[in-house]
Design a protein around this motif. Structure first.
Motif, PDB file in Angstrom:
ATOM      1  N   HIS A 251      30.974  37.415  24.489  1.00  0.00           N
ATOM      2  CA  HIS A 251      31.246  38.302  24.651  1.00  0.00           C
ATOM      3  C   HIS A 251      30.857  38.415  23.342  1.00  0.00           C
ATOM      4  O   HIS A 251      31.425  40.310  22.886  1.00  0.00           O
ATOM      5  N   ALA A 252      31.437  37.860  22.690  1.00  0.00           N
ATOM      6  CA  ALA A 252      31.982  38.409  20.818  1.00  0.00           C
ATOM      7  C   ALA A 252      30.618  39.606  20.789  1.00  0.00           C
ATOM      8  O   ALA A 252      30.399  40.242  19.939  1.00  0.00           O
ATOM      9  N   ALA A 253      29.063  38.620  20.953  1.00  0.00           N
ATOM     10  CA  ALA A 253      28.134  38.467  20.216  1.00  0.00           C
ATOM     11  C   ALA A 253      27.777  40.054  20.596  1.00  0.00           C
ATOM     12  O   ALA A 253      27.334  40.988  19.813  1.00  0.00           O
ATOM     13  N   ALA A 254      27.946  40.246  22.109  1.00  0.00           N
ATOM     14  CA  ALA A 254      27.705  41.398  22.226  1.00  0.00           C
ATOM     15  C   ALA A 254      28.112  42.564  22.296  1.00  0.00           C
ATOM     16  O   ALA A 254      27.588  44.058  22.217  1.00  0.00           O
ATOM     17  N   THR A 255      29.610  42.347  21.760  1.00  0.00           N
ATOM     18  CA  THR A 255      30.339  43.591  21.472  1.00  0.00           C
ATOM     19  C   THR A 255      29.877  43.344  20.351  1.00  0.00           C
ATOM     20  O   THR A 255      29.917  45.316  19.951  1.00  0.00           O
ATOM     21  N   ARG A 256      29.581  42.761  19.535  1.00  0.00           N
ATOM     22  CA  ARG A 256      28.790  43.634  18.254  1.00  0.00           C
ATOM     23  C   ARG A 256      27.938  44.402  18.401  1.00  0.00           C
ATOM     24  O   ARG A 256      27.675  45.525  17.437  1.00  0.00           O
ATOM     25  N   LEU A 257      26.837  43.547  18.314  1.00  0.00           N
ATOM     26  CA  LEU A 257      25.400  44.148  19.241  1.00  0.00           C
ATOM     27  C   LEU A 257      25.519  45.399  19.330  1.00  0.00           C
ATOM     28  O   LEU A 257      24.511  46.667  18.993  1.00  0.00           O
ATOM     29  N   PHE A 258      26.166  45.737  20.931  1.00  0.00           N
ATOM     30  CA  PHE A 258      26.406  46.588  21.301  1.00  0.00           C
ATOM     31  C   PHE A 258      26.978  48.238  20.714  1.00  0.00           C
ATOM     32  O   PHE A 258      26.221  49.477  20.312  1.00  0.00           O
ATOM     33  N   ARG A 259      27.551  47.554  19.552  1.00  0.00           N
ATOM     34  CA  ARG A 259      28.239  48.634  18.643  1.00  0.00           C
ATOM     35  C   ARG A 259      27.569  49.025  17.850  1.00  0.00           C
ATOM     36  O   ARG A 259      26.964  49.863  17.279  1.00  0.00           O
ATOM     37  N   GLU A 260      26.650  47.868  16.667  1.00  0.00           N
ATOM     38  CA  GLU A 260      25.551  48.644  16.362  1.00  0.00           C
ATOM     39  C   GLU A 260      24.486  48.619  16.430  1.00  0.00           C
ATOM     40  O   GLU A 260      23.692  49.761  16.009  1.00  0.00           O
ATOM     41  N   GLN A 261      23.955  48.593  17.789  1.00  0.00           N
ATOM     42  CA  GLN A 261      22.585  49.009  18.289  1.00  0.00           C
ATOM     43  C   GLN A 261      22.794  49.425  19.100  1.00  0.00           C
ATOM     44  O   GLN A 261      21.610  50.460  19.799  1.00  0.00           O
ATOM     45  N   GLY A 262      23.410  49.687  20.051  1.00  0.00           N
ATOM     46  CA  GLY A 262      23.496  50.511  21.627  1.00  0.00           C
ATOM     47  C   GLY A 262      22.669  50.306  22.871  1.00  0.00           C
ATOM     48  O   GLY A 262      22.749  48.399  22.525  1.00  0.00           O
ATOM     49  N   TYR A 263      22.722  50.211  23.791  1.00  0.00           N
ATOM     50  CA  TYR A 263      22.713  49.519  25.030  1.00  0.00           C
ATOM     51  C   TYR A 263      21.400  49.536  25.034  1.00  0.00           C
ATOM     52  O   TYR A 263      20.886  47.853  24.937  1.00  0.00           O
ATOM     53  N   ALA A 264      20.462  50.260  24.578  1.00  0.00           N
ATOM     54  CA  ALA A 264      19.208  49.939  24.605  1.00  0.00           C
ATOM     55  C   ALA A 264      18.149  49.421  23.597  1.00  0.00           C
ATOM     56  O   ALA A 264      16.902  48.991  24.279  1.00  0.00           O
ATOM     57  N   ARG A 265      18.929  49.782  22.924  1.00  0.00           N
ATOM     58  CA  ARG A 265      18.076  48.801  21.206  1.00  0.00           C
ATOM     59  C   ARG A 265      18.524  46.636  21.584  1.00  0.00           C
ATOM     60  O   ARG A 265      18.584  45.984  20.578  1.00  0.00           O
ATOM     61  N   THR A 266      19.598  46.241  22.297  1.00  0.00           N
ATOM     62  CA  THR A 266      20.529  44.999  22.570  1.00  0.00           C
ATOM     63  C   THR A 266      19.521  44.503  23.611  1.00  0.00           C
ATOM     64  O   THR A 266      19.539  45.129  24.563  1.00  0.00           O
ATOM     65  N   THR A 267      18.609  43.238  23.505  1.00  0.00           N
ATOM     66  CA  THR A 267      18.533  42.692  24.593  1.00  0.00           C
ATOM     67  C   THR A 267      19.433  41.629  24.751  1.00  0.00           C
ATOM     68  O   THR A 267      19.887  40.805  24.285  1.00  0.00           O
ATOM     69  N   VAL A 268      18.973  40.793  25.932  1.00  0.00           N
ATOM     70  CA  VAL A 268      19.710  39.852  26.415  1.00  0.00           C
ATOM     71  C   VAL A 268      19.624  38.556  25.739  1.00  0.00           C
ATOM     72  O   VAL A 268      20.835  37.488  25.194  1.00  0.00           O
ATOM     73  N   ARG A 269      18.116  38.535  25.142  1.00  0.00           N
ATOM     74  CA  ARG A 269      18.106  37.789  24.194  1.00  0.00           C
ATOM     75  C   ARG A 269      18.144  37.433  23.124  1.00  0.00           C
ATOM     76  O   ARG A 269      19.234  36.582  22.811  1.00  0.00           O
ATOM     77  N   GLU A 270      18.766  38.959  22.789  1.00  0.00           N
ATOM     78  CA  GLU A 270      19.186  39.028  20.997  1.00  0.00           C
ATOM     79  C   GLU A 270      20.822  38.438  21.147  1.00  0.00           C
ATOM     80  O   GLU A 270      21.310  38.116  20.222  1.00  0.00           O
ATOM     81  N   ILE A 271      21.588  39.162  22.285  1.00  0.00           N
ATOM     82  CA  ILE A 271      22.927  38.897  22.193  1.00  0.00           C
ATOM     83  C   ILE A 271      23.095  36.891  23.008  1.00  0.00           C
ATOM     84  O   ILE A 271      23.961  36.305  22.002  1.00  0.00           O
ATOM     85  N   ALA A 272      22.410  36.447  23.434  1.00  0.00           N
ATOM     86  CA  ALA A 272      22.181  34.832  23.591  1.00  0.00           C
ATOM     87  C   ALA A 272      22.146  33.886  21.816  1.00  0.00           C
ATOM     88  O   ALA A 272      22.530  33.759  22.122  1.00  0.00           O
ATOM     89  N   ALA A 273      20.873  34.916  21.365  1.00  0.00           N
ATOM     90  CA  ALA A 273      20.571  33.990  20.008  1.00  0.00           C
ATOM     91  C   ALA A 273      21.708  34.012  19.272  1.00  0.00           C
ATOM     92  O   ALA A 273      22.135  33.227  18.210  1.00  0.00           O
ATOM     93  N   GLU A 274      22.433  35.128  18.527  1.00  0.00           N
ATOM     94  CA  GLU A 274      23.691  35.108  18.238  1.00  0.00           C
ATOM     95  C   GLU A 274      24.904  34.669  18.828  1.00  0.00           C
ATOM     96  O   GLU A 274      25.275  34.341  18.547  1.00  0.00           O
TER      97      GLU A 274
END
Length: 193
Positions: free
Chosen positions: A22-45
């Motif tokens: 949840h925390a990783a997704a929040t940060r990545l979605f805010r910084e990169q947006g929906y389309a540019r954020t992947t599930v793999r990036e969220i998981a890695a973070e």
């Protein structure tokens, strides 16, 4: 998650993994947006397996909807006379830029997805229209609140999505002193004064 050579990381609890995702997704979605954020990036973070992202949240879109909520502290709007609400509303929006900008842009940029578009509409209603409508009266109060909501949404679009350099250079005080009266004209038209 920090790992050391030869040392196996200690598994997190299910709720710990969910919170990290949840925390990783929040940060990545805010910084990169929906389309540019992947599930793999969220998981890695989050230090998790991508399958756990889907297991906990079912899809990237549902994770986005759970993490991206546009809010406005409307308490300061209740304390000012209606005749000063235009400038105060602009002040409150600009003062909450750090909290709202990333979410606003993420919702806007992801709005080609039906559920995200619906969240954007609902956010517009609850953040821009409802606080204004609550302060207005008269048969056209709803239309005036919606026009005012569109006006402030346009300002945020110009500042945050377009990045209008001249508006950004104008500074907070000038934006409030010029845009506030425009908003005020919708809230308290000359016929009501």
């Amino acid at each position: 998650m920090i790992t050391y050579p030869g040392v196996m990381p200690r598994p997190r609890s299910g709720s710990g993994t969910r919170e990290a995702i949840h925390a990783a997704a929040t940060r990545l979605f805010r910084e990169q947006g929906y389309a540019r954020t992947t599930v793999r990036e969220i998981a890695a973070e989050a230090g998790a397996d991508p399958a756990l992202v889907i297991r906990h949240f079912r899809s990237k879109e549902l994770l986005f909807l759970e993490t991206m909520h546009l809010t406005l502290d409307d308490e300061p709007l209740l304390a000012v006379p209606l005749e000063q609400l235009g400038e105060r509303f602009v002040e409150v929006l600009l003062d909450q830029e750090d909290l709202s900008r990333g979410v606003f842009l993420a919702l806007l940029r992801g709005s080609n997805e039906p559920q995200i578009a619906e969240r954007l509409r609902a956010s517009h209603e609850t953040v821009f229209v409802e606080p204004l409508r609550a302060r207005l009266s008269g048969p056209d109060a709803d239309v005036r609140a919606r026009l005012a909501g569109a006006l402030v949404g346009g300002l945020l679009y110009a500042l945050w999505a377009v990045g209008d350099e001249r508006l950004l250079a104008a500074g907070r005080e000038e934006l409030v002193s010029r845009y506030g009266p425009l908003l005020q004209q919708l809230l308290t038209p000359a016929s009501d004064r």
